[in-house]
Scaffold this motif. Structure first.
Motif, mmCIF file in Angstrom:
data_model
loop_
_atom_site.group_PDB
_atom_site.id
_atom_site.type_symbol
_atom_site.label_atom_id
_atom_site.label_comp_id
_atom_site.label_asym_id
_atom_site.label_seq_id
_atom_site.Cartn_x
_atom_site.Cartn_y
_atom_site.Cartn_z
ATOM 1 N N SER A 168 6.809 -25.695 17.278
ATOM 2 C CA SER A 168 6.377 -26.676 18.282
ATOM 3 C C SER A 168 4.968 -26.405 18.789
ATOM 4 C CB SER A 168 7.326 -26.656 19.481
ATOM 5 O OG SER A 168 8.640 -26.920 19.068
ATOM 6 N N SER A 199 9.071 -33.273 18.615
ATOM 7 C CA SER A 199 9.900 -34.007 17.651
ATOM 8 C C SER A 199 9.089 -34.387 16.415
ATOM 9 C CB SER A 199 10.458 -35.280 18.301
ATOM 10 O OG SER A 199 11.390 -34.941 19.304
ATOM 11 N N THR A 248 10.720 -19.552 22.247
ATOM 12 C CA THR A 248 11.811 -18.653 22.650
ATOM 13 C C THR A 248 11.501 -17.250 22.123
ATOM 14 O OG1 THR A 248 13.365 -20.479 22.480
ATOM 15 C CG2 THR A 248 14.307 -18.264 22.485
ATOM 16 N N LYS A 251 2.939 -31.858 3.479
ATOM 17 C CA LYS A 251 2.907 -31.010 2.273
ATOM 18 C C LYS A 251 1.769 -29.990 2.321
ATOM 19 C CE LYS A 251 5.782 -33.325 -0.818
ATOM 20 N NZ LYS A 251 6.351 -34.172 0.203
ATOM 21 N N PHE A 257 6.751 -26.922 5.761
ATOM 22 C CA PHE A 257 7.592 -27.907 6.465
ATOM 23 C C PHE A 257 9.016 -27.879 5.917
ATOM 24 C CE2 PHE A 257 9.179 -32.099 7.824
ATOM 25 C CZ PHE A 257 8.998 -31.916 9.186
ATOM 26 N N MET A 304 12.397 -27.092 8.039
ATOM 27 C CA MET A 304 13.571 -27.987 8.060
ATOM 28 C C MET A 304 14.828 -27.274 7.562
ATOM 29 S SD MET A 304 12.811 -30.927 9.344
ATOM 30 C CE MET A 304 11.723 -30.152 10.505
ATOM 31 N N ARG A 322 20.545 -25.194 13.820
ATOM 32 C CA ARG A 322 21.307 -26.222 14.556
ATOM 33 C C ARG A 322 22.791 -25.877 14.622
ATOM 34 N NH1 ARG A 322 17.269 -30.903 12.088
ATOM 35 N NH2 ARG A 322 15.616 -30.419 13.593
ATOM 36 N N TYR A 337 16.302 -28.547 22.448
ATOM 37 C CA TYR A 337 15.651 -27.674 21.450
ATOM 38 C C TYR A 337 16.344 -27.724 20.087
ATOM 39 C CZ TYR A 337 18.449 -23.559 23.339
ATOM 40 O OH TYR A 337 19.376 -22.677 23.785
ATOM 41 N N GLU A 338 15.585 -27.240 19.094
ATOM 42 C CA GLU A 338 15.981 -27.299 17.665
ATOM 43 C C GLU A 338 16.305 -28.732 17.232
ATOM 44 O OE1 GLU A 338 17.842 -24.005 15.875
ATOM 45 O OE2 GLU A 338 17.192 -22.629 17.434
ATOM 46 N N GLY A 339 15.541 -29.669 17.793
ATOM 47 C CA GLY A 339 15.713 -31.085 17.504
ATOM 48 C C GLY A 339 16.510 -31.761 18.602
ATOM 49 N N ARG A 358 19.177 -41.573 8.824
ATOM 50 C CA ARG A 358 18.494 -41.678 7.525
ATOM 51 C C ARG A 358 19.435 -41.299 6.383
ATOM 52 N NH1 ARG A 358 12.527 -39.086 8.666
ATOM 53 N NH2 ARG A 358 11.744 -40.790 9.960
HETATM 54 N N1 CAA Z 1 14.897 -30.401 3.997
HETATM 55 C C1 CAA Z 1 13.882 -30.426 3.108
HETATM 56 N N2 CAA Z 1 12.825 -31.259 3.223
HETATM 57 C C2 CAA Z 1 12.823 -32.113 4.254
HETATM 58 C C3 CAA Z 1 13.867 -32.157 5.203
HETATM 59 C C4 CAA Z 1 14.928 -31.256 5.028
HETATM 60 N N3 CAA Z 1 15.955 -31.214 5.876
HETATM 61 N N4 CAA Z 1 13.594 -33.113 6.105
HETATM 62 C C5 CAA Z 1 12.427 -33.656 5.740
HETATM 63 N N5 CAA Z 1 11.952 -33.046 4.632
HETATM 64 C C6 CAA Z 1 10.740 -33.392 3.881
HETATM 65 C C7 CAA Z 1 10.798 -34.870 3.538
HETATM 66 O O1 CAA Z 1 11.505 -35.097 2.357
HETATM 67 C C8 CAA Z 1 9.348 -35.253 3.463
HETATM 68 O O2 CAA Z 1 8.849 -34.970 2.182
HETATM 69 P P1 CAA Z 1 8.602 -36.217 1.138
HETATM 70 O O3 CAA Z 1 7.450 -36.960 1.733
HETATM 71 O O4 CAA Z 1 8.333 -35.526 -0.150
HETATM 72 O O5 CAA Z 1 9.877 -37.003 1.128
HETATM 73 C C9 CAA Z 1 8.662 -34.324 4.452
HETATM 74 O O6 CAA Z 1 9.567 -33.217 4.665
HETATM 75 C C10 CAA Z 1 8.396 -35.009 5.765
HETATM 76 O O7 CAA Z 1 9.626 -35.495 6.239
HETATM 77 P P2 CAA Z 1 9.818 -36.876 7.018
HETATM 78 O O8 CAA Z 1 8.965 -37.944 6.375
HETATM 79 O O9 CAA Z 1 11.273 -37.108 7.134
HETATM 80 O O10 CAA Z 1 9.150 -36.479 8.405
HETATM 81 P P3 CAA Z 1 9.200 -37.188 9.802
HETATM 82 O O11 CAA Z 1 7.872 -37.039 10.408
HETATM 83 O O12 CAA Z 1 9.791 -38.558 9.693
HETATM 84 O O13 CAA Z 1 10.144 -36.223 10.686
HETATM 85 C C11 CAA Z 1 12.052 -35.089 11.550
HETATM 86 C C12 CAA Z 1 11.349 -35.728 10.338
HETATM 87 C C13 CAA Z 1 13.508 -34.957 11.110
HETATM 88 C C14 CAA Z 1 11.951 -35.926 12.800
HETATM 89 C C15 CAA Z 1 11.449 -33.673 11.770
HETATM 90 O O14 CAA Z 1 10.103 -33.739 12.143
HETATM 91 C C16 CAA Z 1 12.213 -32.857 12.819
HETATM 92 O O15 CAA Z 1 13.261 -32.278 12.521
HETATM 93 N N6 CAA Z 1 11.686 -32.804 14.073
HETATM 94 C C17 CAA Z 1 12.266 -31.950 15.113
HETATM 95 C C18 CAA Z 1 11.647 -30.584 15.051
HETATM 96 C C19 CAA Z 1 12.510 -29.550 15.693
HETATM 97 O O16 CAA Z 1 13.732 -29.483 15.461
HETATM 98 N N7 CAA Z 1 11.888 -28.669 16.445
HETATM 99 C C20 CAA Z 1 12.580 -27.583 17.040
HETATM 100 C C21 CAA Z 1 11.608 -26.513 17.402
HETATM 101 S S1 CAA Z 1 12.201 -24.906 17.131
HETATM 102 C C22 CAA Z 1 13.156 -24.526 18.480
HETATM 103 O O17 CAA Z 1 13.480 -25.335 19.305
HETATM 104 C C23 CAA Z 1 13.602 -23.121 18.487
HETATM 105 C C24 CAA Z 1 13.899 -22.565 19.807
HETATM 106 O O18 CAA Z 1 13.025 -22.112 20.512
HETATM 107 C C25 CAA Z 1 15.285 -22.455 20.255
#
Ligand code: CAA
Length: 386
Positions: A133, A139, A165, A186, A239, A243, A250, A369-371, A382
């Motif tokens: 983040s 997000s 964290t 990428k 990335f 993910m 999660r 957190y974590e999405g 999706r």
């Molecule tokens: N596995 C592998 N690749 C993945 C994937 C997955 N699960 N999800 C997406 N990708 C790839 C996609 O295939 C894409 O590649 P292509 O263009 O080749 O298809 C690329 O990554 C980009 O993906 P999207 O186009 O789907 O990206 P997006 O901008 O639409 O966003 C999202 C996707 C799911 C919203 C993502 O950004 C997300 O999960 N956001 C939330 C982030 C998050 O969880 N943050 C938490 C912070 S850590 C935390 O909180 C820890 C803590 O302190 C407790």
């Protein structure tokens, strides 16, 4: 499909160990640590000695070699009492150790994973943090501004990460950064960065609504020299790394939410049986019984979703969808159940000694957190419509 809802002897032992730890080590002082925002260093050190900081890591790398079901069970028990302790455990296990074990080189594993899985190095606490983040990339995680510039045998890292964290207590950071901004998602790569390297600064501690004893900071990088051998995977893998790692994370946060919900529920049942109003224990009033019945049912549903995601992970299946479903549902149940618990406790619920007000504040972060819940719906939606 064969089904078996029976825990193994080893899993039952994990539950007992986690329950004892939560009751004996976390419960004393939990209110004071929350109020003072004091990091539970002693508790984390004891968790490390129990093997819980690297619970799923192979014994080859100093871990306990347990399965993901055991991880869910342990996270639930600890989170019933202290979600500040359990978030630290979850991040170290899922976001740091797992990523290193799955994608790290032998050298990276020997150098970093082994002490991280043990939670100790030279007798001192040694834990990790996950730095994705940013001020403008929550997000929208692909919008990374942190840059790692290729300088031959090393990179130069610049940027700012937010809401980290274990920010100050961690010794090792897994950092997502752009190595090729023109390539968008990428062009993101992951680096292992040590906290004490020149140019790394720990920013101010966040003063949070809940999980107040956990250690949340911004982290600043100013011309930090990162050796090439500290990149995880190839350039551009960052990335996907984030993910894949978050899918497991999660499950941990879903189990944390489950624990907060079941902690609030257990306190509510006990209180409802003791508290009298209108001539009888309030547990005998249908208004309270219905709340408890709904809590018990939704908590059981959340638990089954956690187990399903954990089972898929343990059995080599894709768990992206099930982990998002578990996290979405369990966190919504946690927020709802903790709010109901405060309501059941009435005036007592609104003061700190009865614990449910803390559980209500702690529950909120599990929807963020974590999405966020919205991000989980994006992932699920999706998947359904692809
Ligand atoms: N596995 C592998 N690749 C993945 C994937 C997955 N699960 N999800 C997406 N990708 C790839 C996609 O295939 C894409 O590649 P292509 O263009 O080749 O298809 C690329 O990554 C980009 O993906 P999207 O186009 O789907 O990206 P997006 O901008 O639409 O966003 C999202 C996707 C799911 C919203 C993502 O950004 C997300 O999960 N956001 C939330 C982030 C998050 O969880 N943050 C938490 C912070 S850590 C935390 O909180 C820890 C803590 O302190 C407790």
């Amino acid at each position: 499909m064969s089904m078996n809802f029976q825990l193994s002897e080893e899993q039952k032992m994990i539950v007992q160990a986690a329950r004892d730890f939560a009751r004996n080590q976390c419960m004393p002082g939990v209110i004071e640590r929350d109020e003072a925002q004091r990091f539970p260093r002693e508790q984390i050190s004891q968790l490390a000695d129990l093997g819980f900081m690297g619970l799923m890591v192979s014994p080859e790398y100093g871990g306990a070699g347990m399965d993901t079901i055991s991880y869910v069970l342990a996270m639930e028990e600890i989170s019933k009492v202290d979600a500040s302790v359990s978030v630290c455990m979850s991040v170290n296990n899922s976001l740091v150790c797992w990523g290193l074990e799955e994608y790290g080189t032998d050298e990276q594993k020997a150098r970093y994973l082994t002490p991280l899985a043990q939670g100790k190095k030279d007798g001192e606490l040694y834990i990790g943090a996950f730095l994705l983040s940013e001020p403008e990339a929550g997000s929208d995680a692909t919008s990374q501004r942190t840059i790692a510039e290729d300088k031959g045998d090393h990179y130069i890292l610049n940027g700012t990460k937010n809401w980290i964290t274990n920010g100050n207590s961690a010794s090792v950071y897994l950092v997502m950064a752009q190595t090729d901004p023109a390539k968008g998602p990428k062009g993101i790569s992951t680096f292992i960065v040590e906290k004490n390297w020149p140019g790394v600064t720990v920013g101010a501690k966040e003063n949070k609504m809940g999980i107040r004893a956990s250690d949340t900071h911004s982290i600043l990088f100013n011309d930090v020299r990162v050796p090439k051998e500290n990149r995880i995977g190839v350039e551009g893998f960052g990335f996907t790394f984030a993910m894949k790692t978050l899918a497991g994370g999660r499950i941990g946060i879903a189990a944390q939410a489950l624990g907060i919900a079941s902690g609030a529920y257990e306190l509510s049942v006990r209180y409802a049986k003791e508290r009298k109003a209108f001539g009888t224990a309030i547990a005998h009033h249908q208004a309270i019984q219905f709340k408890l019945a709904d809590m018990a049912t939704r908590i059981e549903a959340a638990r089954l979703l956690c187990f399903k995601a954990a089972w898929e992970k343990d059995n080599g299946q894709d768990y992206t969808l099930s982990s998002s479903m578990a996290k979405l549902y369990a966190s919504e149940v946690a927020m709802w159940a903790a709010t109901e618990a405060v309501q059941i406790h009435g005036g007592y619920g609104y003061v700190k000694e009865y614990h449910v007000e803390r559980l209500m504040r702690d529950a909120k972060i599990t929807q963020i957190y974590e999405g966020t819940s919205e991000v989980q719906r994006i992932v699920i939606g999706r998947h359904i419509t692809k």
